[in-house]
Each structure stands twice: as C-alpha cells, then as structure tokens.
Design a protein around this motif. Structure first.
Motif, short mmCIF file in Angstrom:
data_model
loop_
_atom_site.label_atom_id
_atom_site.label_comp_id
_atom_site.label_asym_id
_atom_site.label_seq_id
_atom_site.Cartn_x
_atom_site.Cartn_y
_atom_site.Cartn_z
N TRP A 145 -70.15 51.29 21.01
CA TRP A 145 -68.94 50.89 21.77
C TRP A 145 -67.94 52.04 21.86
CZ3 TRP A 145 -71.79 47.81 23.75
CH2 TRP A 145 -72.41 46.73 23.14
N GLN A 146 -67.88 52.85 20.78
CA GLN A 146 -66.98 54.02 20.83
C GLN A 146 -67.44 55.00 21.91
OE1 GLN A 146 -66.52 55.66 16.89
NE2 GLN A 146 -65.92 53.64 16.09
N ARG A 147 -68.76 55.16 22.02
CA ARG A 147 -69.30 56.07 23.04
C ARG A 147 -69.00 55.53 24.44
NH1 ARG A 147 -69.91 58.92 26.27
NH2 ARG A 147 -71.60 60.34 26.89
N VAL A 148 -69.15 54.20 24.62
CA VAL A 148 -68.86 53.58 25.92
C VAL A 148 -67.38 53.77 26.26
CG1 VAL A 148 -68.66 51.34 27.10
CG2 VAL A 148 -70.76 51.90 25.85
N ARG A 149 -66.53 53.55 25.25
CA ARG A 149 -65.09 53.69 25.51
C ARG A 149 -64.74 55.11 25.93
NH1 ARG A 149 -63.10 51.91 20.99
NH2 ARG A 149 -62.57 49.79 21.58
N ARG A 150 -65.30 56.11 25.20
CA ARG A 150 -65.02 57.53 25.53
C ARG A 150 -65.44 57.83 26.96
NH1 ARG A 150 -67.21 58.81 20.57
NH2 ARG A 150 -69.08 59.74 21.48
N GLU A 151 -66.60 57.32 27.35
CA GLU A 151 -67.11 57.60 28.70
C GLU A 151 -66.21 56.95 29.75
OE1 GLU A 151 -69.61 59.67 29.10
OE2 GLU A 151 -69.74 59.51 31.28
N MET A 152 -65.78 55.72 29.48
CA MET A 152 -64.90 55.05 30.45
C MET A 152 -63.57 55.79 30.55
SD MET A 152 -65.47 50.97 29.87
CE MET A 152 -66.95 50.14 30.47
N GLU A 153 -63.06 56.24 29.39
CA GLU A 153 -61.78 56.96 29.41
C GLU A 153 -61.91 58.26 30.18
OE1 GLU A 153 -59.89 55.20 25.25
OE2 GLU A 153 -60.93 57.15 25.25
N SER A 154 -63.01 59.00 29.94
CA SER A 154 -63.14 60.30 30.59
C SER A 154 -63.33 60.13 32.10
CB SER A 154 -64.26 61.12 29.98
OG SER A 154 -65.49 60.64 30.41
N ARG A 155 -63.87 58.98 32.52
CA ARG A 155 -64.04 58.73 33.96
C ARG A 155 -62.84 57.98 34.55
NH1 ARG A 155 -70.23 57.29 35.40
NH2 ARG A 155 -71.28 58.64 33.90
N GLN A 156 -61.85 57.70 33.71
CA GLN A 156 -60.64 56.98 34.12
C GLN A 156 -60.97 55.63 34.78
OE1 GLN A 156 -58.62 60.09 36.36
NE2 GLN A 156 -57.54 60.67 34.50
N LEU A 157 -61.85 54.90 34.13
CA LEU A 157 -62.25 53.58 34.63
C LEU A 157 -61.34 52.52 34.00
CD1 LEU A 157 -66.14 53.99 34.30
CD2 LEU A 157 -64.75 54.15 36.37
N ALA A 158 -60.10 52.42 34.49
CA ALA A 158 -59.10 51.57 33.84
C ALA A 158 -59.48 50.09 33.85
CB ALA A 158 -57.74 51.78 34.52
#
Ligand code: SAM
Length: 263
Positions: A145-158
């Motif tokens: 889940w931490q990896r998923v969160r990092r990826e969403m943050e880096s892609r700015q998927l708010a």
C-alpha cells in the motif's frame, strides 16, 4: 480425542488463518458451536470432528453456492454438522445459544456497521461462552500500500489517492475490534496478530495471484474510473515487486467471553 478431519494442508490462506483461530479457541467435546462465514468449511469440519457426536456445529454462509458445496463435501459424514444459508449480521432471533462462536476470515464482512453486527452476533453466546473471529487486519500488505500511495502521489492522482485512503481507513484494526467488544460488556477480550508471508513473482503472477487479486488488488483497480489507466498503473506496481517484498499479511484474531450469569 483423535482428530479425523484436519485442516487442508495445501491451502495457503484459510488454513493459516484457521490455525491462528484454533490457537485461541477453547474447544471441548460436546460443545455447541456456531461458525459464521463458513465458506468451504474451514474450520467447521475440523471443529465438528473435535466436538464429536454429543456436540453440534451450525455453519452459516450468506451464499447458497458455498453452502451447497460444503454439504456435498460433507456427504453423510459428521451428521451433527449442519451447513445453512444465513447472514451473520442478522441471524434469526429464534436460533439457540451457543458455547462457542467462530468465524475464520470473517470480520471484514461485518460492514457497514461493524459494532452493531458484532452486538447482533454475540447475543447468540451462552453465558460464559467464547467468540473467536479472524480477519486480515489493517497492517496487511502495508509495504504494497505504501508503494501504491507513492506511485499515486508521484503521478498526482488526487481523486484516486483519496479513494484509496478511504479503502485503507475502512479496514478494521485489532484495536477497533477490541474496543467494540469491551463496550458490549464482553470479558477477557484479547487480540493478536500473526504474520503470514505471501509468496509471489512479479508481473502477471502478482496481478493474477488468487489471494491478492480479489479482496486486495481489486480495491486499487476500483479507485480508477478508467480501467485502462488502472491496468497501466498496476502493471508499473507489479513490475516493481522487489521494492515491496516481503509481502506480509497480518492474521488478526479477536477472542472474547460472554459474562458468566452466576456472577
Ligand atoms: C474468506 S471466506 C472464508 C470462508 C471460510 N471460513 C474459510 O476460512 O475458508 C468468507 C466467507 O464469508 C461469506 N460471507 C460474506 N459475508 C457474509 C455474511 N454477511 N454472512 C455470512 N457469510 C458471509 C462469504 O460467502 C465467504 O464464503
């Protein structure tokens, strides 16, 4: 008493959870047991074998197909074990009371109102009876889940990130569960977490893993409105498996006792 119906050894999910459940369950020959979310009969068959013909096990599942499957596995064996269709959140009030209530990989299905579902269930315990439930707790697959969160943050998927956080927050922790049972006046309320490492390879093996896909990865896919975008996102995660290994589930166990009416 010698066991004739063990837990299936090759099962990589239900059996390890059932081991954790049985470690906390105080079972005795002749016990009357209610097993909820019984599915394919793990651990109902084992428990029925342990309580013996003087006991009784009522195993309920909300899906008729599961009940029919379990009945066909049972055949004419263990006639004191009964599989029935029922919703564990709202069982019929005229059910008898039980010495023990069990539910393996069950507690996450108590939604949406978990405290009320728990209250509805523990009223079927006899005074001095025990309930033991297991479920994958909030810490399950944290590294993923931490990896998923990092990826969403880096892609700015708010939007997706907000939905994802809602999904994570919705999962009950052992502390939540303990608090609800204490409020219900239950005694000797105990929780435990047993780690369970899940083996998988990267790419397709990860994305199609039977334990991960339904119930875990599908929740991430559902954060996206566009299935193609979801697929591309998840393929990026799946290719980076080494960054979030080991993949560890937490087998949460909740055990509590109804007050004894003599006191
Ligand atoms: C993860 S399976 C666990 C089955 C079995 N106890 C095991 O360990 O293999 C969860 C089961 O809960 C059942 N279930 C989900 N919601 C339910 C509900 N509200 N009442 C009863 N059963 C439910 C599902 O049909 C499914 O068979």
């Amino acid at each position: 008493m010698e066991s004739h119906w063990g837990l299936p050894e090759g099962n990589p999910w239900s059996t390890p959870f059932a081991h954790a459940l049985l470690h906390h369950l105080d079972l005795f020959p002749g016990a009357k047991v209610l097993d909820v979310a019984a599915g394919g009969g793990i651990p109902a068959f084992y428990i029925a074998d342990q309580v013996g013909p003087q006991g009784h096990v009522l195993a309920v599942d909300v899906h008729q197909s599961q009940v029919l499957r379990s009945r066909s596995m049972q055949g004419s064996r263990l006639p004191w074990l009964q599989f029935e269709v029922g919703d564990m959140r709202q069982l019929p009030p005229d059910l008898p009371k039980f010495d023990r209530i069990t539910g393996n990989i069950a507690f996450m299905f108590f939604r949406p109102d978990r405290p009320t579902a728990l209250k509805n269930l523990v009223r079927f315990l006899k005074p001095g009876g025990q309930i033991v439930l297991t479920w994958p707790t909030q810490g399950t697959f944290d590294s993923l889940w931490q990896r998923v969160r990092r990826e969403m943050e880096s892609r700015q998927l708010a939007v997706e990130l907000e939905r994802f956080q809602e999904y994570l927050d919705e999962r009950p922790s052992t502390d939540d569960a303990k608090g609800w049972l204490c409020e219900l006046g239950m005694e000797k309320v105990e929780t435990a977490e047993w780690p369970l490492e899940i083996e998988t390879g990267p790419g397709k093996e990860f994305l199609g893993h039977p334990l991960l896909r339904s119930g875990f990865l599908d929740d991430v896919y559902e954060c996206f409105d566009d299935p193609a975008k979801a697929e591309e996102f998840m393929q990026t995660i799946a290719a980076d498996l080494n960054s979030f290994l080991p993949l560890t589930a937490q087998r949460g166990v909740l055990s509590a006792w109804a007050p004894d009416e003599k006191r």
